[in-house]
Design a protein around this motif. Structure first.
Motif, mmCIF file in Angstrom:
data_model
loop_
_atom_site.group_PDB
_atom_site.id
_atom_site.type_symbol
_atom_site.label_atom_id
_atom_site.label_comp_id
_atom_site.label_asym_id
_atom_site.label_seq_id
_atom_site.Cartn_x
_atom_site.Cartn_y
_atom_site.Cartn_z
ATOM 1 N N GLY A 38 132.153 30.670 42.858
ATOM 2 C CA GLY A 38 133.113 29.790 42.060
ATOM 3 C C GLY A 38 134.384 29.396 42.801
ATOM 4 N N PRO A 39 135.103 30.071 43.875
ATOM 5 C CA PRO A 39 136.257 29.540 44.407
ATOM 6 C C PRO A 39 135.746 28.851 45.702
ATOM 7 N N THR A 40 134.546 29.178 46.273
ATOM 8 C CA THR A 40 134.037 28.436 47.450
ATOM 9 C C THR A 40 134.135 26.965 47.514
ATOM 10 N N ARG A 41 134.622 26.338 48.423
ATOM 11 C CA ARG A 41 134.850 25.070 48.301
ATOM 12 C C ARG A 41 133.673 24.354 49.420
ATOM 13 N N TYR A 42 132.562 23.838 48.809
ATOM 14 C CA TYR A 42 131.570 23.233 49.723
ATOM 15 C C TYR A 42 131.818 21.706 49.762
ATOM 16 N N GLU A 43 132.824 21.500 50.429
ATOM 17 C CA GLU A 43 133.154 20.191 50.489
ATOM 18 C C GLU A 43 132.085 19.224 51.574
#
Length: 320
Positions: free
Chosen positions: A158-163
């Protein structure tokens, strides 16, 4: 551990049944990563693991070769998780993903499956008899395991940013107040999408939501107005006013992507919502990256939203 194994075994059986009845249903890669195994072999291992774990929950495996074989089957799952853990930390070290959660779900799965394999290999023949109290305790652990599974994804995935660079960002709607202003949750989601657009990561924003039956305001219209006010061109914003539920947003988003020739998307919502959103998009035939909205302040109802999302995750898993 037997209660945990019962939960894992039941999850594997439901996953296999769902893939047969209404594919695409499979969610195993969420926990183990993408296994480099032929699909029939992987399915056979999943079925064998489910049978072993369910049997182990009820009674010891006998003879010794069955115990060893069962431990090996479950241990293969742990080995597959090792690869996903290594991949995660490799990508994290490269700077390709960001976030406060530095423990992938597959690491917890690795520990759990390793413990289960050890429990099977060393199982005693002289277990106490089943009593109502023991059955209730095992059932409570199993139920707690099912609650813990989506919670685990909420604090890891959830909090991980896969930008990444993508064709569009699909933004999930939230409440609009009676005076037409967006709620804090909606503002944060739209602002995150605006940042992605301004960074050049996406070329279009898909605003998905519903028209409020109570006040008549359209969530997507309010979302577009906020984006346009921040400098996003109006023709770069696509509206989906039929995004009544998360499932509908995923289905409509997949249709809009095909209609506009988009192949990659970023899903923007709150961290606790991202695991279910990712699953729904994959079942709609779209692989999305997830970027959680930065919260300008904590939501007052955040604990309730998390509890509700645990129930919603399993509802979506089984029926959507």
């Amino acid at each position: 551990m037997r209660g945990v194994g019962l939960a894992v075994g039941l999850l594997a059986l439901v996953n296999l049944a769902g893939e047969v009845v209404r594919p695409p249903f499979d969610s195993t890669h969420t926990w183990l990563g993408d296994a480099d195994l032929p699909r029939p072999i992987f399915r056979a291992l999943e079925l064998a693991s489910a049978v072993v774990l369910l049997w182990h929950a009820v009674r010891p495996l006998r003879p010794a070769w069955a115990r060893l074989g069962g431990a090996i089957v479950v241990g293969i799952g742990a080995a597959l998780a090792v690869r996903d853990v290594a991949t995660f930390y490799g990508v994290l070290a490269s700077g390709a993903i960001h976030g406060p959660a530095f423990v992938p779900a597959s690491l917890v799965v690795l520990v759990c499956l390793s413990a289960l394999a050890a429990s099977i290999a060393t199982d005693r023949a002289d277990r106490p008899r089943w009593t109502l109290a023991r059955a209730a305790a095992c059932g409570a652990v199993t139920a707690a395991s099912f609650v813990a599974m989506p919670l685990l994804l909420m604090v890891t995935l959830g909090p991980t940013r896969y930008e990444r660079r993508a064709d569009c960002a699909i933004v999930f709607g939230a409440r609009v107040w009676d005076d037409g202003t967006p709620s804090l949750a909606l503002s944060d989601r739209v602002d995150e999408a605006i940042r992605l657009y301004q960074q050049g990561l996406v070329g279009a924003l898909v605003m998905s939501g519903a028209v409020d039956d109570h006040n008549g305001f359209s969530e997507p219209e309010v979302m577009r107005a906020r984006a346009v006010a921040a400098g996003v061109p109006k023709d770069a914003v696509i509206l989906d006013e039929a995004g009544i539920t998360s499932s509908w947003t995923a289905r409509n988003g997949a249709l809009l992507m095909r209609r506009h020739g988009f192949s990659r998307a970023i899903a923007v919502t709150h961290y606790y919502h991202e695991p279910r959103v990712k699953m729904l998009f994959e079942r709609a035939g779209v692989a999305v990256y997830t970027v959680p909205a930065r919260m300008s302040r904590r939501l007052l109802k955040e604990p309730w939203f998390i509890v509700r999302e645990v129930l919603a995750y399993w509802h979506s898993f089984l029926f959507q």
